[in-house]
Design a protein around this motif. Sequence first.
Motif, PDB file in Angstrom:
ATOM      1  N   GLY A 165       0.826  -1.197   0.000  1.00  0.00           N
ATOM      2  CA  GLY A 165       0.000   0.000   0.000  1.00  0.00           C
ATOM      3  C   GLY A 165       0.864   1.252   0.000  1.00  0.00           C
ATOM      4  N   PRO A 166       0.296   2.404  -0.338  1.00  0.00           N
ATOM      5  CA  PRO A 166       1.063   3.652  -0.348  1.00  0.00           C
ATOM      6  C   PRO A 166       1.574   4.002   1.045  1.00  0.00           C
ATOM      7  CG  PRO A 166      -1.042   3.904  -1.488  1.00  0.00           C
ATOM      8  CD  PRO A 166      -1.099   2.598  -0.769  1.00  0.00           C
ATOM      9  N   GLY A 167       2.777   4.538   1.128  1.00  0.00           N
ATOM     10  CA  GLY A 167       3.364   4.918   2.403  1.00  0.00           C
ATOM     11  C   GLY A 167       3.225   6.401   2.675  1.00  0.00           C
ATOM     12  N   ILE A 176       8.779   6.982   7.713  1.00  0.00           N
ATOM     13  CA  ILE A 176       8.593   7.825   6.532  1.00  0.00           C
ATOM     14  C   ILE A 176       9.919   8.208   5.883  1.00  0.00           C
ATOM     15  CG2 ILE A 176       6.376   8.740   7.287  1.00  0.00           C
ATOM     16  CD1 ILE A 176       7.783  11.249   8.244  1.00  0.00           C
ATOM     17  N   VAL A 177      10.995   7.506   6.271  1.00  0.00           N
ATOM     18  CA  VAL A 177      12.289   7.764   5.637  1.00  0.00           C
ATOM     19  C   VAL A 177      12.242   7.367   4.170  1.00  0.00           C
ATOM     20  CG1 VAL A 177      14.700   7.057   5.545  1.00  0.00           C
ATOM     21  CG2 VAL A 177      13.655   7.614   7.743  1.00  0.00           C
ATOM     22  N   THR A 178      11.776   6.137   3.891  1.00  0.00           N
ATOM     23  CA  THR A 178      11.798   5.660   2.507  1.00  0.00           C
ATOM     24  C   THR A 178      10.759   6.358   1.636  1.00  0.00           C
ATOM     25  OG1 THR A 178      10.355   3.808   3.125  1.00  0.00           O
ATOM     26  CG2 THR A 178      12.723   3.408   3.119  1.00  0.00           C
ATOM     27  N   SER A 179       9.715   6.930   2.244  1.00  0.00           N
ATOM     28  CA  SER A 179       8.741   7.696   1.453  1.00  0.00           C
ATOM     29  C   SER A 179       9.177   9.147   1.303  1.00  0.00           C
ATOM     30  CB  SER A 179       7.354   7.635   2.103  1.00  0.00           C
ATOM     31  OG  SER A 179       7.376   8.227   3.388  1.00  0.00           O
ATOM     32  N   LEU A 180      10.366   9.451   1.823  1.00  0.00           N
ATOM     33  CA  LEU A 180      10.942  10.801   1.738  1.00  0.00           C
ATOM     34  C   LEU A 180      10.035  11.838   2.390  1.00  0.00           C
ATOM     35  CD1 LEU A 180      12.369  10.684  -1.902  1.00  0.00           C
ATOM     36  CD2 LEU A 180      13.480  10.034   0.248  1.00  0.00           C
TER      37      LEU A 180
END
Length: 356
Positions: A165-167, A176-180
């Motif tokens: 699913g969307p982060g 939320i590091v990988t979703s910037l």
Amino acid sequence: MILLHFSRLTVWKDSYEKLPSFWRNVMEMFPPLYALVRRPFTTMSIWSCGLLLVILLSGGGASSASNYLIGLGSYDITGPAADVNMMGYANIEQIASGVHFRLRARAFIVAESQSQGNRVVFVNLDACMASQIVTIKVFERLKARYGNLYNEQNVAISGIHTHAGPGGYLQYLVYIVTSLGFVRQSFDVIVDGIEKSIIQAHENLRPGSISVNGGELLDAGVNRSPSAYLNNPAAERSKYKYDVDKEMTLIKFVDDDWGPVGSFNWFATHGTSMSRTNSLISGDNKGAAARFMEDWFAKKFFNEGFERIYSNLSGTVSIPRRVSSIVSNLHEKRKLLLLVQLPNMTTEFRPGKWIV
């Protein structure tokens, strides 16, 4: 429209006394809930699980008297399907680029027969997990609409733990590091979907009963690290029959006039059937099993007109249902699907006692 929930419930025995009295009363009504403690994850066969649920929902059993009001709701929470990092694997290169099947929030309300009596709300998300900031925002909206009727004492929000699913909708930095960073679009659609599903369930409250059943589901999953499990003390391992939890517990909601209208269950499985290189938005194994069951029920019991009326009691737009829309050309691929499923066809279910 039947609403189906696949999730994992964790109840720590040493935390039981810390629960609010209302939640303890709910658990005492349904003893299997207390027994569902965290055990090793399994990988579930969604086909075997779907077959078991057909058996459970079509089988007999004792039900409670109509001392409750039961309401169900479902709303789309798919969110951004492109150029957004996906939540679960913490893989910065896993960027959404399409939709496998849409995600939903499913809400279940059980209330005492009095209009303002005690009630409990359970919302299940086709998402990796719930979020504190999402929950806070949902409570703000519920308070504005219903006052103190729904609050942190009687509303639980959970997720099926899909990794597809969307982060970007959680508030903690590590998530939320990988979703910037924070993704407003992901956050807003989940909050809106939870609120709308609860509104639907609230407006659909009708007299009904609840049934609970449980049993072993075999050949539906494996321990993902049997060698590591063997490092547990022999005394610990001797307490369990298997190296994974094979117990499935299902709660069924029955409307006094319409019959079965929904259910949710617990079966230990990890939402990682879609790999870390997948780029399609998906509810993974639990979300797929829920969709298969909903589509089967819609085809078997409801005509299109009745389903549309029931889905739109709150004035929301219903997404048209298609039987097994996740698998294209289902009938043409029947032989292939049976061949793939052949190793799992030995699934055995031994029903337990119905609990009222």
